[in-house]
Design an enzyme around this catalytic site. Sequence first.
Site, PDB file in Angstrom:
ATOM      1  N   HIS A 193      30.921  41.393  25.478  1.00 35.63           N
ATOM      2  CA  HIS A 193      31.947  42.488  24.869  1.00 35.63           C
ATOM      3  C   HIS A 193      33.242  41.427  24.783  1.00 35.63           C
ATOM      4  O   HIS A 193      34.364  41.704  25.949  1.00 35.63           O
ATOM      5  CB  HIS A 193      31.687  43.771  25.121  1.00 35.63           C
ATOM      6  CG  HIS A 193      32.933  44.783  24.337  1.00 35.63           C
ATOM      7  ND1 HIS A 193      32.619  44.937  23.563  1.00 35.63           N
ATOM      8  CD2 HIS A 193      34.317  45.406  25.803  1.00 35.63           C
ATOM      9  CE1 HIS A 193      33.815  45.970  22.919  1.00 35.63           C
ATOM     10  NE2 HIS A 193      34.361  46.255  24.434  1.00 35.63           N
ATOM     11  N   ASP A 207      26.521  42.572  23.348  1.00 31.70           N
ATOM     12  CA  ASP A 207      27.799  43.335  23.232  1.00 31.70           C
ATOM     13  C   ASP A 207      28.005  44.545  23.892  1.00 31.70           C
ATOM     14  O   ASP A 207      28.180  46.060  23.208  1.00 31.70           O
ATOM     15  CB  ASP A 207      28.909  43.351  21.982  1.00 31.70           C
ATOM     16  CG  ASP A 207      30.416  43.981  21.193  1.00 31.70           C
ATOM     17  OD1 ASP A 207      30.345  44.721  23.018  1.00 31.70           O
ATOM     18  OD2 ASP A 207      30.518  44.158  20.551  1.00 31.70           O
ATOM     19  N   SER A 241      36.914  46.252  20.266  1.00 35.42           N
ATOM     20  CA  SER A 241      37.297  46.844  21.538  1.00 35.42           C
ATOM     21  C   SER A 241      38.078  48.464  21.133  1.00 35.42           C
ATOM     22  O   SER A 241      37.386  48.399  20.041  1.00 35.42           O
ATOM     23  CB  SER A 241      37.663  46.853  22.795  1.00 35.42           C
ATOM     24  OG  SER A 241      36.540  47.616  23.291  1.00 35.42           O
TER      25      SER A 241
END
Length: 603
Positions: free
Chosen positions: A320, A283, A145
């Site tokens: 994610h 994601d 991320s």
Amino acid sequence: MTAPSALWSTLTAFAAAGAMACGGATGGAIGAGYANVVVERNVEIPMRDGVRLRALVVRPDTEGTFPAVVYRTPYDAEAHLARSAFPLAAAHRGFLVVLVDVRGRHASDGEFDAYRQERQDGFDTIEWAARHPRSSGKVGTYGGSYPGFVQWLALAEGPPHLTTAAPDMTPVGSHHFFHLGGATSYTWFEWFMPLILPDLRRRANDVSGPWNGDSAYTEWVRVRHEWYRYRPLAGVPLLRRYAPYYYDWLTHPDSSAWWAFANVEDAFGTIRAPLLLVSGWFDNTYGTEGAVRGFRGVRREAATVEARAHTRLILGPWSHSSITVHTTRVGELDFGPSAGLDFDALLLRWFDRRLRGIRNGVDRDPPVAFFLMGANRWHTAADWPPPDARLTPLYLTSAGDARTARGNGALTWAPPGAAPPDRYVYDPQDPVWDVHFEAGGPYDRADIETRADVLVYTSLPLQNDVDVAGEIAAVLYVSSDARDTDFAVMLCDVHPDGRSYNVLGPEAGYLRMRYRDGNDRQALLEPGRVYQVTIRHMMTANRFLQGHRIRVHLTSSRAPHFDPNPNTGAPIATETRLVPARQTVFHDTARPSHLLLPVLPPR
């Protein structure tokens, strides 16, 4: 306190833990299980402008020098060490691990300006790690991320001692990470309020709100629907004080030179280090697309043969979150025992080869590994999409009313003949709402399929398995009575019992019509005119099993993943009026709306 949502768990996993291990030390006293590991705190790293970042250095308690592994985060390096086993396991393995709070966050000095400071600071941090007295001079990076994106930004600066990087679940930059398909991603609200704001309040000694992340999440749950419905978008008060960059992003919706600070793709040709790129089918799209675009760009343009030949891509059935990499169940589906990966072991194996020179078989791994959902198996390929995938049209058709799953919308492999169009009304005051917006993964979409503003097209039960792997496009012929509006596509796998599961991430397949000709220009609609548009940002690998059906949703909103289009054609950031739009979708001989599916030959 409100029970934490799946998304909150996801975000805090990245914020505090990063890649969580399946084995080794997993919390408790720092250093538990690793008596030969030393943790040094408050280590200062000077930046070129005099600002000092602070880090934890985790290293073997032995003499000698070691390859360095750098992790940079806005989410508190101390929390990462407390919850992730990887730094201790890596130090035990023989690495010098440097965990850094980025500028303006937690222990580090300076002012946080999301992403803008990360290029130069990344370069300076990596070169500092290379010069550390206990460093061998080789440096690798890891993280997902935001900690993944900062690696791309540092790569774009070309630090000479950066030997490898492993950014996972992150975009590669450019303006698409905020304006996906031309629409504003509300994910940034969810990111800012519980993860970024508490530390900013603490640093400002602002007691008007919580300094603790869990309490901040509770506050976010209380106010989030107000934020999601706030107009104008450029008027959210709290962001004015603490996140001025949000307004900069919002008032630069076009792809332009203004976004150069976040554009990594122009620098692919300067990258010298092999990369390990990991993402998942759910994601948030930009992570999946980021991994793929990064893989393609580096394999095609990188400055060294080693980077071009040895960059690897892994795509699995994950959302994610680094947590889902280890699990077999994502959303409402269990993908079987092979779905989960020991991500820490994967990283250690990668760094052993790239930083320590151990010949452990990494170089013989295929360039691409992808998980084929439905079949629930891993496959390998020489490239992505798989070279043997063939784009195959699947046509939309109906008898004139495809609204809801009870309508007469259908998908056929044969081109349509004469057929009436489908129509629906999109009202931005009552957008299609994703009730699973806080959770990544596949969910039964029955609630959405009952709405009159959702067109549903479904194939007959399949006579044979159909394997789809690669990028999907939707070619649509549409019109609207509005000057601007949105169209959104979702691909679903309908099981024999009627459950309809999305096989794409929640931000896939979205287009703001003013950007139909490209993100670098706006062109409003001529009401009533028919436009041919192509909707992209859809990627998956799924086996639609014999007896299952393929389904497509087509509508004009997906809240709260994206801001509902006001339909007026005015600048989105400052618009307060919301008006309905009457939409028409054509699917006849002259205007054959269809999907392009990358279909694999039988395996």
